[in-house]
Design a protein around this motif. Structure first.
Motif: not given
Length: 385
Positions: A122-127, A130-138
């Motif tokens: 599940m952790v890898k799936y969430i990663e 999330v992709g390359n999002k950073t900060g608050l969006k991540k």
């Protein structure tokens, strides 16, 4: 005799689908009444000649344009299918859910008890989401996915297919299961070996020695890593890549792999026979099976390869390979995304490999796995009385 329902999206080519058929065949041989219920009426795998019944909720998984309404209708169809089967007066003793859609639909349909086979990281799936999002969006995207998984899986019976998945599920995702245990997938050694002894279509069969990887073409399976490692290893054996494509994303990945093969100058060394109903004969005939994935649950293909006597090497991805390749076999694990490490292990395994014994593989035997499932059901039933 127990009545058992095995829930899965379809029976198109893949490890999860083969595992469900292993379950069905093994349970039916033990005398249980087994029903496979599919979301979609799609099937590529050959089914066993033992008596189990296959039902489907739809032709293609689409009953309405709205995603929410579609799930609602499918859950109602699931509930109605179960009611129809039970109209003879015999209730289902338990269900296993073997795919994400069925994890959700079985909850919406209020089926009980359902043992969810927690199959992938599940952790890898969430990663990936999330992709390359950073900060608050991540942070927001991570929070939403974690909350979604908690709502689906908390207070439910979870059976992880590897020990490593237990800690990830509870400690990293924060799911609070109703019950939690690990049971390895079931493998019918005799059936696999008999299938491995079947002939390969002469029009497709490689005439030269080869190494092999069997997986659908998708980014997570990392055929690109294997192609680069194969080119770097510079071995005489050909490389066979068995697998199909089922989505537009898979098609794009397949096209990229074709381009990479040309870039590496190995067009005359790579064989692409597509999806095979019986991959075991191909695996049996190989000098080596190589898995290059970034993530798995408990990789079926590694265990199947060992059962038919073919040496294997793998990336040490989360999760499963390190629970399969233990002791002297553990030296044939390499880090994920490591071309040089995988290439080194290809050469090393072709030079020398430990003896593969049934004693080493016993924890994956079908009788061991199925007896644990029945015992787990009995324990949970006793606890509810």
């Amino acid at each position: 005799m127990l009545r058992i329902g095995l829930l899965i999206d379809s029976l198109i080519g893949g490890g999860a689908e083969r595992v469900v058929l292993n379950f069905a065949g093994g349970l039916a041989k033990l005398g249980h009444d087994v029903h496979i219920i599919l979301v979609k009426n799609e099937q590529q795998h050959q089914t066993s000649d033992v008596p189990f019944t296959i039902h489907h909720l739809s032709e293609n998984g689409v009953l309405a344009e709205s995603r929410w309404r579609n799930k609602q209708l499918l859950s109602e169809k699931l509930q109605a299918t179960v009611t129809r089967i039970e109209s003879d007066g015999k209730k289902f003793n338990f269900f296993t859910s073997n795919a994400e859609d069925m994890d959700r639909l079985s909850k919406m349909a209020k089926l009980d008890p359902v043992f969810i086979r927690y199959r992938n990281s599940m952790v890898k799936y969430i990663e990936t989401k999330v992709g390359n999002k950073t900060g608050l969006k991540k942070i927001i995207r991570q929070f939403r996915w974690i909350q979604k998984f908690r709502s689906i899986y908390s207070n439910r019976h979870i059976v992880t297919v590897s020990n490593a998945l237990q800690g990830e599920l509870v400690n990293q995702v924060g799911v609070k299961p109703k019950s939690l245990t690990t049971i390895y997938n079931p493998f019918d050694f005799d059936l696999l070996r008999s299938k491995a002894a079947e002939p390969i279509d002469p029009a497709l069969k490689p005439q030269e020695p080869y190494i092999i990887y069997a997986a659908k073409f998708e980014n997570r399976k990392r055929q690109d890593l294997l192609l680069k490692a194969y080119a770097k290893a510079n071995i005489s054996q050909k490389l066979v890549l068995i697998g199909g494509t089922y989505t537009a994303s898979d098609e794009r990945w397949y096209k990229q792999m074709m381009e990479l093969i040309k870039e590496l100058g190995i067009e005359d060394k790579v064989i692409l026979p597509g999806f095979q109903n019986n991959p075991y004969a191909w695996v049996k005939g190989a000098d080596l099976f190589v898995m290059s994935s970034d993530s798995e649950g408990l990789p079926t293909v590694l265990i199947e390869s060992l059962i038919v006597g073919t040496p294997v090497i793998s990336t040490n991805c989360p999760t499963g390979p390190s629970e399969i390749l233990i002791d002297e076999f553990s030296t044939f694990l390499s880090p994920t995304d490591d071309v040089a490490g995988l290439a080194t292990n290809i050469r090393k395994a072709l030079e020398s490999y430990p003896e593969i014994t049934d004693a080493y593989l016993e924890k994956f035997s079908i009788n061991n796995s199925l007896s644990q499932y029945i015992r787990h059901y009995e324990n949970q039933s006793a606890g509810n009385n």
